[in-house]
Enzyme design. Sequence first.
Site, mmCIF file in Angstrom:
data_model
loop_
_atom_site.group_PDB
_atom_site.id
_atom_site.type_symbol
_atom_site.label_atom_id
_atom_site.label_comp_id
_atom_site.label_asym_id
_atom_site.label_seq_id
_atom_site.Cartn_x
_atom_site.Cartn_y
_atom_site.Cartn_z
ATOM 1 N N ASP A 182 -1.607 -2.354 1.309
ATOM 2 C CA ASP A 182 -3.011 -1.948 1.208
ATOM 3 C C ASP A 182 -3.247 -0.502 1.638
ATOM 4 O OD1 ASP A 182 -5.706 -1.724 0.880
ATOM 5 O OD2 ASP A 182 -6.213 -3.593 1.902
ATOM 6 N N ASP B 154 -5.307 2.358 8.098
ATOM 7 C CA ASP B 154 -5.813 1.002 8.334
ATOM 8 C C ASP B 154 -4.650 0.069 8.687
ATOM 9 O OD1 ASP B 154 -7.713 -0.973 8.644
ATOM 10 O OD2 ASP B 154 -7.852 -1.456 6.507
ATOM 11 N N ASN C 77 -2.516 -6.249 7.114
ATOM 12 C CA ASN C 77 -1.871 -5.394 6.108
ATOM 13 C C ASN C 77 -0.360 -5.305 6.285
ATOM 14 O OD1 ASN C 77 -4.280 -4.840 4.816
ATOM 15 N ND2 ASN C 77 -4.702 -3.004 6.024
ATOM 16 N N THR D 249 -10.261 -0.530 11.171
ATOM 17 C CA THR D 249 -10.783 -1.810 11.641
ATOM 18 C C THR D 249 -10.998 -1.718 13.147
ATOM 19 O OG1 THR D 249 -9.568 -2.907 9.871
ATOM 20 C CG2 THR D 249 -10.305 -4.293 11.700
ATOM 21 N N LYS E 121 -3.071 -2.665 10.499
ATOM 22 C CA LYS E 121 -3.522 -3.866 11.205
ATOM 23 C C LYS E 121 -2.663 -5.041 10.748
ATOM 24 C CE LYS E 121 -7.207 -4.724 7.790
ATOM 25 N NZ LYS E 121 -8.668 -4.940 7.614
#
Length: 277
Positions: free
Chosen positions: A150, A132, A137, A169, A134
């Site tokens: 995260d 994840d 994070n 995401t 992005k």
Amino acid sequence: MSESLRREYQVGEEIGRGRFGTVFRCYSSESGEFFACKSIDKNLLTDSIDRECLEKEAKIMNLVSGNPNIVQIFDLYEDENSIHMVLELCESSDLYDRVTKRVFSETEAVSVMLPLMEAIAHCHRRGVAHRDIKPDNILFDSRNRLKLADFGSADFFGNGQLMSGLVGTPYYVAPEVVSGRDYNEKVDVWSAGVILYIMLAGIPPFYGDSATEIFQAVLRGNLRFPTRNFHSISSSAKDLLRKMLCKDVSRRLSAEQVLRHPWILSGGEARSMTDLT
């Protein structure tokens, strides 16, 4: 809240909130330092998969801890209702806040990409994929050092073991994840490539008006460099983007290979002869 946590730390105001819990600022009376306390409400863990993901997050954070570009975990507590992780505090604006305000120069972009790819490569060497990646994070500490955060969606891979499941995401997820196929750790490289594109262009490479439309654009993987956004971007930067945002996973660069790309090694100043004429 856990009695043992309260003995070690003074828990202060809320500084963030997520799907399963809340992040508080906390203070160690012994060391005099401030930390972040991520408290997860076990009542919100609706099934065994949620519980397994939470337990895996703490295990993974312990495994990858020690890298200067990854948020560190210091303590873990559990009581009847909650699980509490004491983490490194990062109070500067995150990368999402920064990329929504302006376009980055190439040298500014590489100052983000270098520590980010070092953090990703560190995870991959330990058999961990973040899954994840992005801007939300990607945090920064008080000294403006990048910290990847995260690990709630992270998973293990290695010894031929692939991963599965639609996690991530929409704008940043790799096409092989969207397609439902099993996949490897290079999904993180794709996501980092999307971030690089956004930093340089101010727009995402694949977009739509809904998650479904974004996923369809990601699956098509039609990478373009609009002149309006890329007129001053070097061919070396575009070469790296093509190799990170490559639909063919076998041809997509690994995190280690990204770190050895000329654009990264030059500090974002690599230019071809065509760029100089």
